[in-house]
Design a protein around this motif. Sequence first.
Motif, PDB file in Angstrom:
ATOM      1  N   THR A 133       0.805  -1.222   0.000  1.00 33.16           N
ATOM      2  CA  THR A 133       0.000   0.000   0.000  1.00 33.16           C
ATOM      3  C   THR A 133       0.841   1.277   0.000  1.00 33.16           C
ATOM      4  OG1 THR A 133      -0.081   0.172   2.425  1.00 33.16           O
ATOM      5  CG2 THR A 133      -1.751  -1.217   1.346  1.00 33.16           C
ATOM      6  N   GLY A 134       2.098   1.182   0.398  1.00 36.69           N
ATOM      7  CA  GLY A 134       2.937   2.365   0.532  1.00 36.69           C
ATOM      8  C   GLY A 134       2.688   3.158   1.793  1.00 36.69           C
ATOM      9  N   GLU A 135       1.764   2.716   2.642  1.00 40.48           N
ATOM     10  CA  GLU A 135       1.493   3.425   3.887  1.00 40.48           C
ATOM     11  C   GLU A 135       2.531   3.084   4.948  1.00 40.48           C
ATOM     12  OE1 GLU A 135      -3.218   4.357   3.978  1.00 40.48           O
ATOM     13  OE2 GLU A 135      -2.659   2.321   4.562  1.00 40.48           O
ATOM     14  N   LEU A 136       2.712   4.019   5.875  1.00 44.18           N
ATOM     15  CA  LEU A 136       3.664   3.857   6.963  1.00 44.18           C
ATOM     16  C   LEU A 136       2.896   3.495   8.229  1.00 44.18           C
ATOM     17  CD1 LEU A 136       6.745   4.262   7.674  1.00 44.18           C
ATOM     18  CD2 LEU A 136       6.094   6.542   8.478  1.00 44.18           C
ATOM     19  N   HIS A 137       3.342   2.454   8.932  1.00 44.03           N
ATOM     20  CA  HIS A 137       2.679   1.996  10.150  1.00 44.03           C
ATOM     21  C   HIS A 137       3.613   2.193  11.339  1.00 44.03           C
ATOM     22  CE1 HIS A 137      -0.797  -0.006   8.169  1.00 44.03           C
ATOM     23  NE2 HIS A 137       0.053   0.008   7.149  1.00 44.03           N
ATOM     24  N   ALA A 138       3.022   2.483  12.503  1.00 48.20           N
ATOM     25  CA  ALA A 138       3.799   2.714  13.711  1.00 48.20           C
ATOM     26  C   ALA A 138       2.997   2.256  14.917  1.00 48.20           C
ATOM     27  CB  ALA A 138       4.161   4.197  13.848  1.00 48.20           C
ATOM     28  N   VAL A 139       3.707   1.927  15.999  1.00 50.28           N
ATOM     29  CA  VAL A 139       3.084   1.629  17.289  1.00 50.28           C
ATOM     30  C   VAL A 139       3.733   2.542  18.308  1.00 50.28           C
ATOM     31  CG1 VAL A 139       2.700  -0.082  19.083  1.00 50.28           C
ATOM     32  CG2 VAL A 139       2.550  -0.753  16.672  1.00 50.28           C
ATOM     33  N   ALA A 140       2.964   3.492  18.833  1.00 48.44           N
ATOM     34  CA  ALA A 140       3.483   4.498  19.754  1.00 48.44           C
ATOM     35  C   ALA A 140       3.057   4.167  21.174  1.00 48.44           C
ATOM     36  CB  ALA A 140       2.984   5.893  19.365  1.00 48.44           C
ATOM     37  N   VAL A 141       4.023   4.105  22.090  1.00 42.94           N
ATOM     38  CA  VAL A 141       3.756   3.908  23.512  1.00 42.94           C
ATOM     39  C   VAL A 141       4.525   4.976  24.268  1.00 42.94           C
ATOM     40  CG1 VAL A 141       3.861   2.334  25.481  1.00 42.94           C
ATOM     41  CG2 VAL A 141       3.494   1.426  23.183  1.00 42.94           C
ATOM     42  N   GLU A 142       3.821   5.849  24.959  1.00 42.91           N
ATOM     43  CA  GLU A 142       4.480   6.914  25.700  1.00 42.91           C
ATOM     44  C   GLU A 142       4.711   6.480  27.148  1.00 42.91           C
ATOM     45  OE1 GLU A 142       3.036  10.852  25.034  1.00 42.91           O
ATOM     46  OE2 GLU A 142       2.043  10.263  23.178  1.00 42.91           O
ATOM     47  N   PRO A 143       5.802   6.960  27.774  1.00 45.04           N
ATOM     48  CA  PRO A 143       6.129   6.512  29.133  1.00 45.04           C
ATOM     49  C   PRO A 143       5.004   6.722  30.140  1.00 45.04           C
ATOM     50  CG  PRO A 143       7.965   7.708  28.170  1.00 45.04           C
ATOM     51  CD  PRO A 143       6.824   7.857  27.213  1.00 45.04           C
ATOM     52  N   ALA A 144       4.228   7.767  29.984  1.00 45.63           N
ATOM     53  CA  ALA A 144       3.172   8.059  30.954  1.00 45.63           C
ATOM     54  C   ALA A 144       1.824   7.476  30.551  1.00 45.63           C
ATOM     55  CB  ALA A 144       3.041   9.567  31.142  1.00 45.63           C
ATOM     56  N   GLY A 145       1.777   6.702  29.482  1.00 42.56           N
ATOM     57  CA  GLY A 145       0.494   6.218  28.980  1.00 42.56           C
ATOM     58  C   GLY A 145       0.163   4.823  29.442  1.00 42.56           C
ATOM     59  N   ASP A 146      -1.085   4.413  29.235  1.00 46.46           N
ATOM     60  CA  ASP A 146      -1.540   3.067  29.558  1.00 46.46           C
ATOM     61  C   ASP A 146      -2.084   2.376  28.314  1.00 46.46           C
ATOM     62  OD1 ASP A 146      -3.796   4.555  29.147  1.00 46.46           O
ATOM     63  OD2 ASP A 146      -4.796   3.995  31.024  1.00 46.46           O
ATOM     64  N   LYS A 147      -1.596   2.798  27.162  1.00 49.77           N
ATOM     65  CA  LYS A 147      -2.063   2.191  25.915  1.00 49.77           C
ATOM     66  C   LYS A 147      -0.974   2.293  24.856  1.00 49.77           C
ATOM     67  CE  LYS A 147      -4.320   6.468  24.273  1.00 49.77           C
ATOM     68  NZ  LYS A 147      -3.965   7.266  25.452  1.00 49.77           N
ATOM     69  N   ALA A 148      -1.071   1.395  23.883  1.00 48.53           N
ATOM     70  CA  ALA A 148      -0.304   1.504  22.652  1.00 48.53           C
ATOM     71  C   ALA A 148      -1.247   2.032  21.576  1.00 48.53           C
ATOM     72  CB  ALA A 148       0.250   0.146  22.250  1.00 48.53           C
ATOM     73  N   VAL A 149      -0.752   2.902  20.731  1.00 47.27           N
ATOM     74  CA  VAL A 149      -1.580   3.468  19.669  1.00 47.27           C
ATOM     75  C   VAL A 149      -1.031   2.991  18.332  1.00 47.27           C
ATOM     76  CG1 VAL A 149      -2.493   5.559  18.615  1.00 47.27           C
ATOM     77  CG2 VAL A 149      -2.099   5.478  21.094  1.00 47.27           C
ATOM     78  N   LEU A 150      -1.864   2.260  17.596  1.00 44.22           N
ATOM     79  CA  LEU A 150      -1.482   1.768  16.277  1.00 44.22           C
ATOM     80  C   LEU A 150      -1.808   2.844  15.254  1.00 44.22           C
ATOM     81  CD1 LEU A 150      -1.613  -0.747  18.080  1.00 44.22           C
ATOM     82  CD2 LEU A 150      -2.595  -1.994  16.152  1.00 44.22           C
ATOM     83  N   LEU A 151      -0.770   3.344  14.588  1.00 43.54           N
ATOM     84  CA  LEU A 151      -0.898   4.485  13.675  1.00 43.54           C
ATOM     85  C   LEU A 151      -0.712   4.036  12.233  1.00 43.54           C
ATOM     86  CD1 LEU A 151       1.414   6.843  15.742  1.00 43.54           C
ATOM     87  CD2 LEU A 151      -1.072   7.066  15.576  1.00 43.54           C
ATOM     88  N   THR A 152      -1.501   4.624  11.347  1.00 39.97           N
ATOM     89  CA  THR A 152      -1.325   4.435   9.911  1.00 39.97           C
ATOM     90  C   THR A 152      -1.183   5.805   9.271  1.00 39.97           C
ATOM     91  OG1 THR A 152      -2.724   2.456   9.948  1.00 39.97           O
ATOM     92  CG2 THR A 152      -2.278   3.445   7.803  1.00 39.97           C
ATOM     93  N   VAL A 153      -0.038   6.037   8.620  1.00 34.60           N
ATOM     94  CA  VAL A 153       0.238   7.298   7.932  1.00 34.60           C
ATOM     95  C   VAL A 153       0.076   7.043   6.444  1.00 34.60           C
ATOM     96  CG1 VAL A 153       1.900   9.160   7.600  1.00 34.60           C
ATOM     97  CG2 VAL A 153       1.897   7.868   9.750  1.00 34.60           C
ATOM     98  N   ASP A 154      -0.818   7.791   5.804  1.00 37.19           N
ATOM     99  CA  ASP A 154      -1.107   7.518   4.398  1.00 37.19           C
ATOM    100  C   ASP A 154       0.048   7.962   3.507  1.00 37.19           C
ATOM    101  OD1 ASP A 154      -1.344  10.298   3.957  1.00 37.19           O
ATOM    102  OD2 ASP A 154      -3.533  10.268   4.116  1.00 37.19           O
ATOM    103  N   VAL A 155      -0.085   7.695   2.216  1.00 42.77           N
ATOM    104  CA  VAL A 155       1.018   7.975   1.293  1.00 42.77           C
ATOM    105  C   VAL A 155       1.265   9.467   1.132  1.00 42.77           C
ATOM    106  CG1 VAL A 155       0.767   5.811   0.034  1.00 42.77           C
ATOM    107  CG2 VAL A 155      -0.552   7.817  -0.695  1.00 42.77           C
ATOM    108  N   GLY A 156       0.326  10.293   1.548  1.00 37.74           N
ATOM    109  CA  GLY A 156       0.525  11.733   1.508  1.00 37.74           C
ATOM    110  C   GLY A 156       1.173  12.296   2.761  1.00 37.74           C
ATOM    111  N   GLY A 157       1.382  11.445   3.799  1.00 38.96           N
ATOM    112  CA  GLY A 157       2.065  11.893   4.998  1.00 38.96           C
ATOM    113  C   GLY A 157       1.158  12.396   6.100  1.00 38.96           C
ATOM    114  N   ARG A 158      -0.100  11.947   6.136  1.00 42.56           N
ATOM    115  CA  ARG A 158      -1.036  12.320   7.194  1.00 42.56           C
ATOM    116  C   ARG A 158      -1.558  11.055   7.875  1.00 42.56           C
ATOM    117  NH1 ARG A 158      -3.434  17.440   6.863  1.00 42.56           N
ATOM    118  NH2 ARG A 158      -5.420  16.600   7.629  1.00 42.56           N
ATOM    119  N   VAL A 159      -1.758  11.124   9.186  1.00 45.26           N
ATOM    120  CA  VAL A 159      -2.271   9.976   9.926  1.00 45.26           C
ATOM    121  C   VAL A 159      -3.741   9.779   9.571  1.00 45.26           C
ATOM    122  CG1 VAL A 159      -2.736   9.022  12.215  1.00 45.26           C
ATOM    123  CG2 VAL A 159      -0.644  10.344  11.824  1.00 45.26           C
TER     124      VAL A 159
END
Length: 476
Positions: free
Chosen positions: A187-213
Amino acid sequence: MPRTTGHTPTSHLSGAEPLARRIADRVPHSTVHLLGPGYRPVPAETEHTDLTVRGTLPPGLDGTFLRIGPNARGVHDPALRHAFAGAGMVHGVRLGGGRAHWYRNRWLRGDTVSRELGELPTPGPRRGLDDNVNANLVHHAGRTLAVTDGGALPLVLDPELRTLARTDFDATLPGGFCAHPLTDPLTGELHAVAVEPAGDKAVLLTVDVGGRVRAAQPVPVKGRPWMHAFALTERHTILFDLPVAHDPAEARAGSPVPYTWQPDRDARIGIVPRDRPGAPVLWLDVLPCFVFHPVNAFEDADGRITVDVIRHERAFDRDRLHPSESAPTLWRWILDPREGAVVEHRLDGRTQEFPRIDERRTGLPYRYAFTVELAPDQGAALCGPALLRHDLVAGRTDRHAFTGGRQSGEPVFVPRDALAPEADGWLVTLVYDPVTDRGELVVLDTADFTGPPVAVVPLPERVPHGFHARWVPARW
């Protein structure tokens, strides 16, 4: 046979005593031994043009080899400072037309570095407690980004390695980003899993081919695990919830990377459907371990998922400053969602890290994996005396050794052309020469992997051992 998790309690220091004394008590002699001259930071930014080439650079190599890592400013004692701390620096070698046009290095302009250099702050939004970016590089939607763990926003770099801005993807990123995003080759999309030190969740991110989540899916997690990386298949995201997690005592003591081994935590692998937002996560138990870097993952027609990883028996337990608790090796997990079972076995027993594949096969069935072979007693090293090529179908491993004590960091694979077979092309890496105390850019042809390099570019500077490398083609 399928395995489930069973924990045996081990000693776990509380972090109550002063940080410096705890460090001195815990750092193994083997860790101090491996921190040789190749780890020393360089004191200044430099630039050199029209570099010498030994051999012949392939005409198809038209782009820039980049590597990122920590490069502390001022006094830095690696026996007392965390291996993952230090101001981020990016190094680059521009190749094209059979020539090596330049080498340069640049500190990444977080607020602290900009202030120390007497420069204006880098524009863009601010988030989190620390904006030091030093972990990895990715090229997406026409932009080269420096990325890291811990909530800091990506930094946008120009072709000359200058820091242009922070980015939250046009205000579409809900929080922080991650150190190991993956590009879906279909698909050419960029995927990420963000976990911040103060958080209680992981956020699954998909960034489209134009560079927007375009999608941000929260997944609840317990105890703030360090999910340094993840894996992707055609239909699933694979999460690693393992016994290294945020440690409030280390944070209070001032550790820049406050994560430790916590033996009472479960070790489990999460399977998240990519096409059903909000679907429950299937968690499967594995034996306790830690994974900094998966190799690749894919699924078969019966729904089983193969996940190949570099597996550490443990990390950041006795030695809180370096990932030196055990010798990492190459393992395979076969996940069976229908049976709720995991079969685990080791593929190769040599000490190794920093896996790379032909990224056209990310999330798909694949055959070849490249890794850095480490010295057996130096599991915390960022470099090693050889590169390995694993043929996972034939069960064969080829070794390219570097002579004279030279050590290679993480390589990148560049296909010979867009239609080349898997892993047919060039492997490019930075090598440290202890005799000259300088770096070399080395190009191997995978058609003759164990043979001599096709080209070597001696660099007039030492490039400190760092983290991850990236190839950015001149025409993207």
